[in-house]
Design a protein around this motif. Sequence first.
Motif, PDB file in Angstrom:
ATOM      1  N   VAL A 124       0.836  -1.202   0.000  1.00 33.04           N
ATOM      2  CA  VAL A 124       0.000   0.000   0.000  1.00 33.04           C
ATOM      3  C   VAL A 124       0.870   1.251   0.000  1.00 33.04           C
ATOM      4  O   VAL A 124       0.589   2.226  -0.707  1.00 33.04           O
ATOM      5  N   ALA A 125       1.947   1.239   0.778  1.00 33.00           N
ATOM      6  CA  ALA A 125       2.847   2.397   0.837  1.00 33.00           C
ATOM      7  C   ALA A 125       3.508   2.652  -0.512  1.00 33.00           C
ATOM      8  O   ALA A 125       3.633   3.802  -0.944  1.00 33.00           O
ATOM      9  N   SER A 126       3.917   1.587  -1.200  1.00 27.92           N
ATOM     10  CA  SER A 126       4.552   1.790  -2.502  1.00 27.92           C
ATOM     11  C   SER A 126       3.542   2.178  -3.573  1.00 27.92           C
ATOM     12  O   SER A 126       3.904   2.816  -4.557  1.00 27.92           O
ATOM     13  N   ASN A 127       2.283   1.842  -3.370  1.00 25.36           N
ATOM     14  CA  ASN A 127       1.251   2.268  -4.307  1.00 25.36           C
ATOM     15  C   ASN A 127       0.905   3.730  -4.077  1.00 25.36           C
ATOM     16  O   ASN A 127       0.715   4.487  -5.023  1.00 25.36           O
ATOM     17  N   ALA A 128       0.834   4.141  -2.828  1.00 17.26           N
ATOM     18  CA  ALA A 128       0.485   5.531  -2.508  1.00 17.26           C
ATOM     19  C   ALA A 128       1.653   6.477  -2.771  1.00 17.26           C
ATOM     20  O   ALA A 128       1.442   7.617  -3.195  1.00 17.26           O
ATOM     21  N   LEU A 129       2.858   6.034  -2.518  1.00 23.87           N
ATOM     22  CA  LEU A 129       4.063   6.841  -2.717  1.00 23.87           C
ATOM     23  C   LEU A 129       5.037   6.046  -3.597  1.00 23.87           C
ATOM     24  O   LEU A 129       5.855   5.283  -3.077  1.00 23.87           O
ATOM     25  N   PRO A 130       4.947   6.201  -4.911  1.00 20.53           N
ATOM     26  CA  PRO A 130       5.772   5.400  -5.821  1.00 20.53           C
ATOM     27  C   PRO A 130       7.281   5.440  -5.565  1.00 20.53           C
ATOM     28  O   PRO A 130       7.946   4.427  -5.786  1.00 20.53           O
ATOM     29  N   PRO A 131       7.870   6.525  -5.074  1.00 19.85           N
ATOM     30  CA  PRO A 131       9.319   6.454  -4.785  1.00 19.85           C
ATOM     31  C   PRO A 131       9.684   5.381  -3.765  1.00 19.85           C
ATOM     32  O   PRO A 131      10.767   4.793  -3.842  1.00 19.85           O
ATOM     33  N   ILE A 132       8.783   5.082  -2.838  1.00 23.76           N
ATOM     34  CA  ILE A 132       9.038   4.003  -1.883  1.00 23.76           C
ATOM     35  C   ILE A 132       9.091   2.669  -2.614  1.00 23.76           C
ATOM     36  O   ILE A 132       9.951   1.830  -2.338  1.00 23.76           O
ATOM     37  N   ALA A 147       6.823  -4.836  -5.506  1.00 27.55           N
ATOM     38  CA  ALA A 147       6.988  -3.425  -5.149  1.00 27.55           C
ATOM     39  C   ALA A 147       7.044  -2.553  -6.399  1.00 27.55           C
ATOM     40  O   ALA A 147       6.454  -1.475  -6.442  1.00 27.55           O
ATOM     41  N   LEU A 148       7.757  -3.009  -7.423  1.00 29.52           N
ATOM     42  CA  LEU A 148       7.854  -2.242  -8.667  1.00 29.52           C
ATOM     43  C   LEU A 148       6.501  -2.157  -9.360  1.00 29.52           C
ATOM     44  O   LEU A 148       6.110  -1.085  -9.850  1.00 29.52           O
ATOM     45  N   THR A 149       5.768  -3.254  -9.394  1.00 27.36           N
ATOM     46  CA  THR A 149       4.437  -3.245 -10.009  1.00 27.36           C
ATOM     47  C   THR A 149       3.510  -2.280  -9.286  1.00 27.36           C
ATOM     48  O   THR A 149       2.778  -1.513  -9.919  1.00 27.36           O
ATOM     49  N   SER A 150       3.546  -2.306  -7.973  1.00 24.64           N
ATOM     50  CA  SER A 150       2.702  -1.405  -7.190  1.00 24.64           C
ATOM     51  C   SER A 150       3.071   0.048  -7.439  1.00 24.64           C
ATOM     52  O   SER A 150       2.196   0.910  -7.565  1.00 24.64           O
ATOM     53  N   ALA A 151       4.364   0.334  -7.531  1.00 23.41           N
ATOM     54  CA  ALA A 151       4.806   1.710  -7.795  1.00 23.41           C
ATOM     55  C   ALA A 151       4.385   2.158  -9.187  1.00 23.41           C
ATOM     56  O   ALA A 151       3.957   3.307  -9.374  1.00 23.41           O
ATOM     57  N   MET A 152       4.493   1.284 -10.174  1.00 21.04           N
ATOM     58  CA  MET A 152       4.117   1.644 -11.540  1.00 21.04           C
ATOM     59  C   MET A 152       2.608   1.867 -11.664  1.00 21.04           C
ATOM     60  O   MET A 152       2.165   2.689 -12.458  1.00 21.04           O
ATOM     61  N   ILE A 153       1.818   1.156 -10.889  1.00 20.81           N
ATOM     62  CA  ILE A 153       0.372   1.379 -10.882  1.00 20.81           C
ATOM     63  C   ILE A 153       0.052   2.680 -10.168  1.00 20.81           C
ATOM     64  O   ILE A 153      -0.891   3.391 -10.530  1.00 20.81           O
ATOM     65  N   GLY A 154       0.831   3.031  -9.153  1.00 17.58           N
ATOM     66  CA  GLY A 154       0.578   4.236  -8.371  1.00 17.58           C
ATOM     67  C   GLY A 154       0.860   5.529  -9.109  1.00 17.58           C
ATOM     68  O   GLY A 154       0.263   6.564  -8.799  1.00 17.58           O
ATOM     69  N   VAL A 155       1.745   5.505 -10.099  1.00 18.94           N
ATOM     70  CA  VAL A 155       2.090   6.734 -10.835  1.00 18.94           C
ATOM     71  C   VAL A 155       0.886   7.290 -11.604  1.00 18.94           C
ATOM     72  O   VAL A 155       0.544   8.460 -11.440  1.00 18.94           O
ATOM     73  N   ILE A 198      -2.257   6.669 -11.142  1.00 19.40           N
ATOM     74  CA  ILE A 198      -3.306   7.003 -10.182  1.00 19.40           C
ATOM     75  C   ILE A 198      -3.025   8.368  -9.556  1.00 19.40           C
ATOM     76  O   ILE A 198      -3.935   9.184  -9.380  1.00 19.40           O
ATOM     77  N   ALA A 199      -1.772   8.633  -9.229  1.00 21.72           N
ATOM     78  CA  ALA A 199      -1.409   9.934  -8.650  1.00 21.72           C
ATOM     79  C   ALA A 199      -1.613  11.064  -9.654  1.00 21.72           C
ATOM     80  O   ALA A 199      -2.075  12.145  -9.285  1.00 21.72           O
ATOM     81  N   ILE A 200      -1.287  10.830 -10.907  1.00 17.66           N
ATOM     82  CA  ILE A 200      -1.468  11.863 -11.937  1.00 17.66           C
ATOM     83  C   ILE A 200      -2.952  12.172 -12.127  1.00 17.66           C
ATOM     84  O   ILE A 200      -3.356  13.337 -12.161  1.00 17.66           O
ATOM     85  N   ILE A 201      -3.769  11.139 -12.226  1.00 14.85           N
ATOM     86  CA  ILE A 201      -5.215  11.334 -12.403  1.00 14.85           C
ATOM     87  C   ILE A 201      -5.822  11.994 -11.164  1.00 14.85           C
ATOM     88  O   ILE A 201      -6.646  12.904 -11.273  1.00 14.85           O
ATOM     89  N   GLY A 202      -5.393  11.541  -9.983  1.00 18.16           N
ATOM     90  CA  GLY A 202      -5.902  12.138  -8.745  1.00 18.16           C
ATOM     91  C   GLY A 202      -5.516  13.601  -8.618  1.00 18.16           C
ATOM     92  O   GLY A 202      -6.313  14.426  -8.177  1.00 18.16           O
ATOM     93  N   GLY A 203      -4.297  13.937  -9.008  1.00 12.32           N
ATOM     94  CA  GLY A 203      -3.859  15.329  -8.970  1.00 12.32           C
ATOM     95  C   GLY A 203      -4.643  16.192  -9.943  1.00 12.32           C
ATOM     96  O   GLY A 203      -5.007  17.334  -9.631  1.00 12.32           O
ATOM     97  N   TYR A 204      -4.923  15.664 -11.125  1.00 20.65           N
ATOM     98  CA  TYR A 204      -5.710  16.413 -12.109  1.00 20.65           C
ATOM     99  C   TYR A 204      -7.128  16.658 -11.585  1.00 20.65           C
ATOM    100  O   TYR A 204      -7.638  17.786 -11.692  1.00 20.65           O
ATOM    101  N   ILE A 205      -7.740  15.644 -11.028  1.00 15.96           N
ATOM    102  CA  ILE A 205      -9.109  15.801 -10.501  1.00 15.96           C
ATOM    103  C   ILE A 205      -9.132  16.797  -9.349  1.00 15.96           C
ATOM    104  O   ILE A 205     -10.021  17.637  -9.270  1.00 15.96           O
TER     105      ILE A 205
END
Length: 65
Positions: free
Chosen positions: A14-22, A41-49, A51-58
């Motif tokens: 969850v942490a690597s999904n919410a914060l991809p640098p982790i 961990a890499l898969t979760s980070a790549m999915i989180g990027v 999501i963060a972009i879309i969430g930031g836009y919204i």
Amino acid sequence: MKDNKDRLSRFWFVASNALPPIGFFLYFRHRKAHPNKARKALTSAMIGVPIAIIGGYIMNTFVLN
């Protein structure tokens, strides 16, 4: 008995999904010793990027305006 050393815990998933640098850090830290943990961990980070972009836009377009 399962080998729990090569599994990524839910907290770090969850942490690597919410914060991809982790997730990227965990990947580089565990890539040789624990490849399954590193891949998760890499898969979760790549999915989180995206999501963060879309969430930031919204947030910037609809919520903060």
